[in-house]
Enzyme design. Structure first.
Site, PDB file in Angstrom:
ATOM      1  N   GLU A   1       0.868  -1.178   0.000  1.00  0.00           N
ATOM      2  CA  GLU A   1       0.000   0.000   0.000  1.00  0.00           C
ATOM      3  C   GLU A   1       0.905   1.228   0.000  1.00  0.00           C
ATOM      4  O   GLU A   1       1.607   1.484   0.978  1.00  0.00           O
ATOM      5  CB  GLU A   1      -0.903  -0.014   1.241  1.00  0.00           C
TER       6      GLU A   1
ATOM      7  N   ASP B   1      -4.053   9.839  10.255  1.00  0.00           N
ATOM      8  CA  ASP B   1      -2.785   9.210  10.598  1.00  0.00           C
ATOM      9  C   ASP B   1      -2.263   9.639  11.955  1.00  0.00           C
ATOM     10  O   ASP B   1      -2.353  10.804  12.336  1.00  0.00           O
ATOM     11  CB  ASP B   1      -1.739   9.500   9.515  1.00  0.00           C
TER      12      ASP B   1
END
Lengths: 267, 410
Positions: free
Chosen positions: A49, A60
């Site tokens: 990914e 994140d």
């Protein structure tokens, strides 16, 4: 069927889960990230990914934020990310891309889909694009035969979950915890419940992400999910290291441990 | 209020939060349930007489509104226009922001949540949020860029005195936009008991509409006060625009009055042509930031650029989506004002009226000085201009003192 779908089917036939490893493009450098992703493939990561770094990554946690900051400070651009995707796809491993929506909108949604497909990318995970706002992406991904992975969360209602899954192609991304990316001491109790809710409405494979950092945790998640998605723990191998080779050695070791984990699903 | 009246009043945005091509929701799926809950609570609250009455009582008895509409005669003489100042600087906590935080604190309690989080740049919204949290006995955590905690140590102390926890944000550019990212991350993880008390009319739906509804009293009051004072509507209404809540607050009541021109003045910093500015509409481009589609300062790859302004409250690389839409439709006009122009207007108001404005509000004053001659020429008479004096300058004494060189050396 999509290339990711074929890989998931093969893993399922082997009685194991697929290991998806995430790395920001251009971290620590463009060449360094190609070396890192290649090392991950060699050590047993099934799917890479590639996260295209963004200045404001709200999903994140601190590890990927730092890595993204380093990549952006190094001057990585969307065009570089596409080159990295092409290089990693050349290893033969399926490459899925993940990024926040603004870089794609800025590149041009149709142009990005065209160039991602040309680079050999299989599809896109969109952490801040929900199907409600995705008309342009739905059209472009259809036009270029790309997979679409939208996220589902423990807080998704049944109606939203069904709607979101209906718009997915390739696989569904189940966010195991309510929170941001980052390895945690324990995996989530909410994740198996969420996966079974997804299975109730689709035959698509389900990947579980957020919080996995060890082989044992990978085995636990492999017990109920089709894919185990690992990001921060892998990225951390390359942070605060004296040189890239030291980091790559740690990255290979962790990749191998996780690959072993997904081959020993807890039942 | 009837359902029809409510629907008419909130015709923009549409049900999914779109103002034309702007607005909407660009958020992780994990937040959608909370945004839906907030949207439903907002709609129900605005239709609930008891909620509206409680909000009105708080604004009157606690915040000190309606704020005055003051005819600034000496400033008017310099401007060549009849300038009426909407004195939001006289509100409790010193700015229009108290209206928003009181509304959202009431909504927090209505949703049964016990914790609020907020982002802050200079600290004004953080102080306002900490104030409302103290009043409503809510736990309060404020995210503030590390650079800003150092620049604004006094506001950090004020928030702590009010019982809030201030978390310095050390990621990205360590300023307001990064504080917003961190608040979003906290919210994703704690959405069960936490309300994100956003500080401006930006962010994902329903925030832009919700914040506008809580600050629209500025314009509702000003419109009536102007009619009472002058017997007519103003020729123009002006405000500064960062995220844009004070401007929307005063514009909203006038959007349906086509003869009233609306002007929003953005922070031009060193000048838009230098690239060092915070003028998202006049110097940016359409994009997605912090959950909404709007005008954004971004590079060729869609990475957010750092903004620059002498005014911390305008130093933000985005703008509320309703402003983006008012710009596209032409209903409002947006223009940049440089740091130097704003500071000249700041000094002029100090010297002519004995009022020290917030540097944010000084941008509205400077813009007013620029448009007044053109407006007078267009109309063939002295124009009447309502200016939103959105905040007071106490917080800016250090910055302004340095700018003008009036601080004694230690």
């Amino acid at each position: 069927m999509s290339r990711i779908g074929v890989a998931f089917d093969k893993a399922r036939a082997d009685g194991r889960a697929l290991l998806v490893g995430c790395m920001p493009a251009g971290f620590p450098t463009v060449e360094g990230s190609i070396a890192a992703m290649t090392a991950m493939v060699e050590a047993g990561v099934d799917v890479i990914e590639v996260e295209i770094p963004y200045s404001d990554p709200v999903m994140d946690g601190p590890v990927i934020q730092r890595a993204s900051d380093i990549a952006l400070a190094g001057g990585v651009r969307t065009a570089d990310a596409l080159r990295i995707i092409e290089a990693v796809a050349a290893t033969g491993a399926p490459v899925v891309t993940m990024t926040y929506w603004n870089p794609i909108e800025r590149y041009g949604v149709d142009a990005f889909a065209r160039d991602l497909a040309a680079a050999g990318g299989t599809g896109l995970i969109t952490p801040d694009l929900i199907p409600d706002e995705a008309d342009e992406w739905l059209a472009a991904s259809d036009a270029y035969g790309l997979d679409r992975t939208f996220l589902v969360a423990p807080s998704s209602t049944d109606a939203r979950l069904a709607m979101t899954v209906e718009h997915c192609r390739g696989f569904v991304y189940a966010t195991a915890i309510m929170g941001v990316t980052g390895a945690r001491a324990q995996t989530s109790e909410a994740a198996p419940v969420l996966v079974s809710r997804v299975r109730a409405v689709t035959d698509l494979p389900v990947g579980v992400g957020l919080g996995v950092g060890t082989g044992a945790q990978a085995g636990t998640v492999a017990g109920y999910a089709d894919g185990v998605i690992v990001g921060s723990a892998l990225v951390r191998c390359l942070l605060d290291v004296p040189d890239l080779d030291t980091g790559l050695a740690a990255l290979r070791a962790l990749s191998a441990e996780l690959a072993e984990g997904v081959r020993n699903p807890a039942r | 209020m009837s359902a029809d009246a409510l629907a008419a009043e909130t015709a923009f945005p549409d049900a999914a939060g779109h103002f034309g091509r702007f607005g909407g929701r660009f958020v992780p799926e994990a937040l959608v349930a909370a945004l839906d809950e907030l949207d439903a609570a907002h709609r129900a609250a605005m239709a609930d007489e008891s909620f509206r009455a409680e909000f009105a009582a708080l604004l009157r008895d606690y915040a000190g509104t309606p704020s005055l509409l003051y005819a600034a005669r000496r400033f008017s003489a310099k401007a060549g226009a009849r300038v009426l100042l909407k004195r939001e600087d006289l509100n409790h906590t010193g700015a229009h922001k108290v209206r928003n935080v009181l509304g959202q604190a009431l909504l927090t309690r209505r949703m049964g949540k016990t914790r609020v989080i907020a982002e802050t740049g200079a600290g004004q919204h953080g102080v306002a949020t900490a104030t409302a949290a103290a009043l409503f006995d809510l736990e309060c955590v404020v995210y503030m860029g590390q650079v800003d905690t150092e620049r604004q140590a006094l506001n950090v102390a004020r928030m702590r005195m009010l019982g809030a926890t201030v978390v310095p944000v050390t990621t990205g550019s360590r300023t307001l936009k990064d504080a917003m990212n961190e608040a979003m991350r906290d919210w994703v993880a704690n959405v069960d008991n936490t309300h994100y008390l956003i500080g401006t009319a930006a962010g994902p739906h329903p925030f832009p509409a919700l914040v506008r509804d809580f600050v629209r009293g500025i314009g509702d009051e000003a419109r009536q006060q102007c009619l009472d004072l002058t017997g007519a509507l103003p020729d123009a209404v002006t405000a500064c625009v960062g995220g844009g809540s004070n401007a929307l607050g005063i514009f909203h009541a006038f959007v349906g009055d086509p003869q009233v021109r609306l002007y929003g003045f953005e922070a031009g910093g060193d000048g838009v042509e230098t690239g060092r500015h915070a003028a998202s509409i006049t110097g940016g481009s359409a994009g997605v930031l912090h959950g909404t589609r709007t005008y954004v300062l971004q590079d060729a790859d869609g990475q957010t650029c750092e903004s620059h302004s002498i005014s911390a409250g305008l130093d933000y690389p985005g703008v509320g989506p309703e402003h983006a839409w008012l710009h596209d439709t032409g209903r409002a006009t947006y223009a940049p004002v440089t740091d130097d122009e704003a500071m000249a207007a700041f000094e002029l108001l100090c010297r002519t009226e004995g009022i020290i404005p917030a540097i944010e509000s000084a941008h509205a004053l400077a813009g007013t000085l620029k448009i007044a001659p053109k407006l007078a020429a267009d109309l063939g008479r002295e124009p009447t201009i309502v200016v939103n004096l959105s905040g007071r300058g106490d917080k800016d004494v250090h910055t302004a003192g340095n700018y003008f060189g009036v601080l004694d050396k230690e």
